[in-house]
Design a protein around this motif. Structure first.
Motif, mmCIF file in Angstrom:
data_model
loop_
_atom_site.group_PDB
_atom_site.id
_atom_site.type_symbol
_atom_site.label_atom_id
_atom_site.label_comp_id
_atom_site.label_asym_id
_atom_site.label_seq_id
_atom_site.Cartn_x
_atom_site.Cartn_y
_atom_site.Cartn_z
ATOM 1 N N SER A 1 36.949 -67.983 2.237
ATOM 2 C CA SER A 1 37.814 -68.465 1.738
ATOM 3 C C SER A 1 37.406 -70.232 1.624
ATOM 4 O O SER A 1 37.460 -70.789 2.532
ATOM 5 C CB SER A 1 39.413 -68.548 2.017
ATOM 6 O OG SER A 1 39.929 -66.831 1.699
ATOM 7 N N LEU A 2 38.247 -70.713 0.608
ATOM 8 C CA LEU A 2 38.078 -71.787 0.517
ATOM 9 C C LEU A 2 39.443 -72.231 -0.644
ATOM 10 O O LEU A 2 40.076 -71.529 -1.652
ATOM 11 C CB LEU A 2 37.182 -72.351 -0.146
ATOM 12 C CG LEU A 2 36.263 -72.612 0.620
ATOM 13 C CD1 LEU A 2 34.972 -73.156 -0.001
ATOM 14 C CD2 LEU A 2 36.061 -73.642 1.512
ATOM 15 N N ARG A 3 40.552 -73.374 -0.780
ATOM 16 C CA ARG A 3 41.310 -73.692 -1.145
ATOM 17 C C ARG A 3 40.693 -75.403 -1.646
ATOM 18 O O ARG A 3 40.738 -76.680 -1.143
ATOM 19 C CB ARG A 3 42.209 -74.184 -0.542
ATOM 20 C CG ARG A 3 43.642 -74.162 -1.392
ATOM 21 C CD ARG A 3 45.146 -74.264 -0.876
ATOM 22 N NE ARG A 3 45.184 -75.827 0.032
ATOM 23 C CZ ARG A 3 46.713 -76.273 -0.563
ATOM 24 N NH1 ARG A 3 47.432 -75.478 -0.693
ATOM 25 N NH2 ARG A 3 46.522 -77.617 0.742
ATOM 26 N N LEU A 4 40.480 -75.488 -3.172
ATOM 27 C CA LEU A 4 40.183 -76.676 -3.301
ATOM 28 C C LEU A 4 41.338 -77.025 -4.340
ATOM 29 O O LEU A 4 42.542 -76.866 -4.459
ATOM 30 C CB LEU A 4 39.252 -76.615 -4.897
ATOM 31 C CG LEU A 4 38.582 -75.747 -4.881
ATOM 32 C CD1 LEU A 4 36.829 -75.505 -6.172
ATOM 33 C CD2 LEU A 4 37.423 -76.164 -3.870
ATOM 34 N N SER A 5 41.739 -78.036 -4.667
ATOM 35 C CA SER A 5 43.462 -79.568 -4.591
ATOM 36 C C SER A 5 41.989 -80.530 -5.919
ATOM 37 O O SER A 5 40.981 -80.488 -5.942
ATOM 38 C CB SER A 5 42.776 -80.186 -3.548
ATOM 39 O OG SER A 5 43.810 -79.265 -2.565
ATOM 40 N N CYS A 6 42.868 -81.113 -6.560
ATOM 41 C CA CYS A 6 42.628 -81.855 -7.841
ATOM 42 C C CYS A 6 43.897 -82.892 -7.897
ATOM 43 O O CYS A 6 45.117 -81.950 -8.424
ATOM 44 C CB CYS A 6 42.390 -81.257 -9.095
ATOM 45 S SG CYS A 6 41.888 -82.135 -10.380
ATOM 46 N N ALA A 7 43.672 -83.317 -7.701
ATOM 47 C CA ALA A 7 45.074 -84.983 -7.321
ATOM 48 C C ALA A 7 44.895 -85.112 -8.766
ATOM 49 O O ALA A 7 43.606 -86.353 -9.130
ATOM 50 C CB ALA A 7 44.819 -85.406 -6.379
ATOM 51 N N ALA A 8 45.848 -85.289 -9.628
ATOM 52 C CA ALA A 8 46.203 -86.333 -11.003
ATOM 53 C C ALA A 8 46.508 -87.490 -10.985
ATOM 54 O O ALA A 8 47.664 -87.642 -10.467
ATOM 55 C CB ALA A 8 46.307 -85.065 -11.994
ATOM 56 N N SER A 9 46.099 -88.765 -11.865
ATOM 57 C CA SER A 9 47.516 -89.562 -12.072
ATOM 58 C C SER A 9 47.369 -90.255 -13.067
ATOM 59 O O SER A 9 45.822 -89.928 -13.447
ATOM 60 C CB SER A 9 46.984 -90.694 -10.292
ATOM 61 O OG SER A 9 46.012 -90.821 -10.750
ATOM 62 N N GLY A 10 47.899 -91.365 -13.469
ATOM 63 C CA GLY A 10 47.363 -91.805 -15.356
ATOM 64 C C GLY A 10 48.427 -91.659 -15.973
ATOM 65 O O GLY A 10 48.728 -92.656 -17.229
ATOM 66 N N ARG A 11 48.878 -89.782 -16.427
ATOM 67 C CA ARG A 11 49.802 -90.057 -17.071
ATOM 68 C C ARG A 11 50.983 -88.549 -16.775
ATOM 69 O O ARG A 11 50.804 -88.066 -15.397
ATOM 70 C CB ARG A 11 49.299 -89.696 -18.145
ATOM 71 C CG ARG A 11 48.369 -88.420 -18.024
ATOM 72 C CD ARG A 11 48.147 -87.492 -19.025
ATOM 73 N NE ARG A 11 47.342 -86.247 -19.352
ATOM 74 C CZ ARG A 11 47.176 -84.968 -20.233
ATOM 75 N NH1 ARG A 11 47.482 -85.790 -21.314
ATOM 76 N NH2 ARG A 11 46.558 -84.675 -19.957
ATOM 77 N N THR A 12 52.206 -88.511 -17.616
ATOM 78 C CA THR A 12 52.529 -87.522 -16.853
ATOM 79 C C THR A 12 52.245 -85.793 -16.563
ATOM 80 O O THR A 12 52.079 -85.307 -17.097
ATOM 81 C CB THR A 12 54.227 -87.002 -17.765
ATOM 82 O OG1 THR A 12 54.123 -88.848 -18.423
ATOM 83 C CG2 THR A 12 54.939 -86.366 -17.157
#
Length: 125
Positions: free
Chosen positions: A17-28
């Motif tokens: 197993s793996l868990r990918l993350s995606c951090a978002a910034s810049g808008r709502t």
């Protein structure tokens, strides 16, 4: 425009197993659907999973249904892809996608407004 930064890729044995993350910034972050795509060497980019703005709806490619789970954390402005029972054919660069739509990311990526830089996932047999 939203900025997306993925993390969590790596090398894993088949069945792992793996868990990918995606951090978002810049808008709502909370107003739009988010998704994951992948591209294997020599192949076209393909849709993996999508989650609506409210997280009430999720969609998966048939090839990952029952093994992958997409989720989002509004407090952290982050979307996740939990990948279980990984197979060698899951090997690819995985990309986070920010849609301009609210309910789902189009499988042809036609409504994707932002892409992450990609993270490599390698599954050994």
């Amino acid at each position: 425009q939203v900025q997306l930064v993925e993390s969590g890729g790596g090398l894993v044995q088949a069945g792992g197993s793996l868990r990918l993350s995606c951090a978002a910034s810049g808008r709502t972050f909370s107003r739009y659907a988010m998704g994951w795509f992948r591209q294997a060497p020599g192949k076209e980019r393909e849709f993996v999973a999508s989650i609506s703005w409210s997280a009430s709806s999720t969609y998966y490619a048939d090839s990952v249904k029952g093994r992958f789970t997409i989720s989002r954390d509004y407090a952290k402005n982050t979307v996740y892809l939990q990948m279980n029972s990984l197979k060698p054919e899951d090997t690819a660069v995985y990309y986070c996608a920010g849609s301009t739509a609210r309910y789902r990311v189009a499988a042809d990526a036609g409504d994707v407004g932002s892409w992450g830089q990609g993270t490599q996932v390698t599954v050994s047999s």
